[in-house]
Design a protein around this motif. Sequence first.
Motif, mmCIF file in Angstrom:
data_model
loop_
_atom_site.group_PDB
_atom_site.id
_atom_site.type_symbol
_atom_site.label_atom_id
_atom_site.label_comp_id
_atom_site.label_asym_id
_atom_site.label_seq_id
_atom_site.Cartn_x
_atom_site.Cartn_y
_atom_site.Cartn_z
ATOM 1 N N TRP A 10 -70.344 -49.810 -128.459
ATOM 2 C CA TRP A 10 -69.483 -48.254 -127.485
ATOM 3 C C TRP A 10 -68.140 -48.038 -128.402
ATOM 4 C CZ3 TRP A 10 -72.778 -45.060 -126.146
ATOM 5 C CH2 TRP A 10 -74.055 -45.629 -125.491
ATOM 6 N N ALA A 11 -67.381 -49.089 -128.424
ATOM 7 C CA ALA A 11 -66.027 -48.786 -128.907
ATOM 8 C C ALA A 11 -65.959 -48.290 -130.056
ATOM 9 C CB ALA A 11 -65.392 -50.190 -128.849
ATOM 10 N N ALA A 12 -67.219 -48.627 -131.107
ATOM 11 C CA ALA A 12 -67.024 -47.858 -132.250
ATOM 12 C C ALA A 12 -67.567 -46.712 -132.261
ATOM 13 C CB ALA A 12 -68.004 -48.639 -133.185
ATOM 14 N N ARG A 13 -68.074 -46.095 -131.432
ATOM 15 C CA ARG A 13 -68.393 -44.671 -131.252
ATOM 16 C C ARG A 13 -67.339 -43.960 -130.557
ATOM 17 N NH1 ARG A 13 -74.723 -44.277 -129.099
ATOM 18 N NH2 ARG A 13 -75.571 -45.057 -131.219
ATOM 19 N N GLY A 14 -66.411 -44.657 -130.112
ATOM 20 C CA GLY A 14 -65.421 -44.028 -129.293
ATOM 21 C C GLY A 14 -65.421 -43.587 -127.768
ATOM 22 N N ARG A 15 -66.576 -43.938 -127.240
ATOM 23 C CA ARG A 15 -66.939 -43.359 -125.824
ATOM 24 C C ARG A 15 -67.493 -44.841 -125.087
ATOM 25 N NH1 ARG A 15 -70.305 -38.037 -126.629
ATOM 26 N NH2 ARG A 15 -71.392 -39.752 -128.127
ATOM 27 N N GLN A 19 -68.917 -42.371 -119.825
ATOM 28 C CA GLN A 19 -68.693 -41.286 -120.321
ATOM 29 C C GLN A 19 -70.089 -40.752 -121.049
ATOM 30 O OE1 GLN A 19 -65.430 -42.009 -123.167
ATOM 31 N NE2 GLN A 19 -63.726 -41.672 -121.470
ATOM 32 N N TRP A 20 -70.709 -41.360 -121.762
ATOM 33 C CA TRP A 20 -71.808 -41.018 -122.473
ATOM 34 C C TRP A 20 -72.758 -40.517 -121.451
ATOM 35 C CZ3 TRP A 20 -76.944 -42.882 -122.570
ATOM 36 C CH2 TRP A 20 -77.730 -42.306 -123.369
ATOM 37 N N ALA A 21 -73.116 -41.464 -120.355
ATOM 38 C CA ALA A 21 -73.880 -41.163 -119.345
ATOM 39 C C ALA A 21 -73.491 -39.997 -118.548
ATOM 40 C CB ALA A 21 -74.083 -42.144 -118.204
ATOM 41 N N ALA A 22 -72.371 -39.622 -118.415
ATOM 42 C CA ALA A 22 -71.862 -38.323 -117.691
ATOM 43 C C ALA A 22 -72.007 -37.162 -118.298
ATOM 44 C CB ALA A 22 -70.388 -38.579 -117.110
ATOM 45 N N GLU A 23 -71.884 -37.322 -119.757
ATOM 46 C CA GLU A 23 -72.122 -36.184 -120.471
ATOM 47 C C GLU A 23 -73.563 -35.932 -120.805
ATOM 48 O OE1 GLU A 23 -71.830 -35.459 -125.429
ATOM 49 O OE2 GLU A 23 -70.052 -36.337 -124.294
ATOM 50 N N ARG A 24 -74.488 -36.834 -120.680
ATOM 51 C CA ARG A 24 -75.732 -36.573 -120.758
ATOM 52 C C ARG A 24 -76.592 -35.989 -119.457
ATOM 53 N NH1 ARG A 24 -80.455 -35.889 -123.596
ATOM 54 N NH2 ARG A 24 -82.094 -37.153 -122.608
#
Length: 156
Positions: A10-15, A19-24
């Motif tokens: 997840w650190a490699a993706r930057g999020r 944050q990913w779950a909220a965006e989804r």
Amino acid sequence: MGGPAMALRWAARGRAPEQWAAERRRELEARSRQQWELASRSFARAAICCARQARWSARRVCRSPATVRREAEEAAARLEQRRARLRRLLGEEREALAAELRERRGGGPGAAGMRQRCEELRASREERRRTVAEQLLYEHWKKNNAELREVTLLSF
């Protein structure tokens, strides 16, 4: 693939996963809202079409030529009444506007007072201008008069 490996991914993706779950979740809510709006528009359009179709088919089923002629005459009479009413309203509005313009141009009760005040202001302004001009002429005469210069030189 537990904690450290997951954190690195997840650190490699930057999020972060949160944050990913909220965006989804926001994307899913937006898509759902858009689908509801499309369905609502579709139902509203269908309701309008059904109402128009019902009106068109119901009114014209059993009408005789005499009924059609009578309805056309009634419609023409209503139109003429409306035009007459609008002509009358327009005439009244024109008269009111003309009266207002006459009042503002000088036909009103305050117009004479305003004219008098305007004349007084103009006269006072002219008087001030005249006194300033006289003072300036006098000063110019004093500076340029040769006899006065001689008198002032002899007096000292």
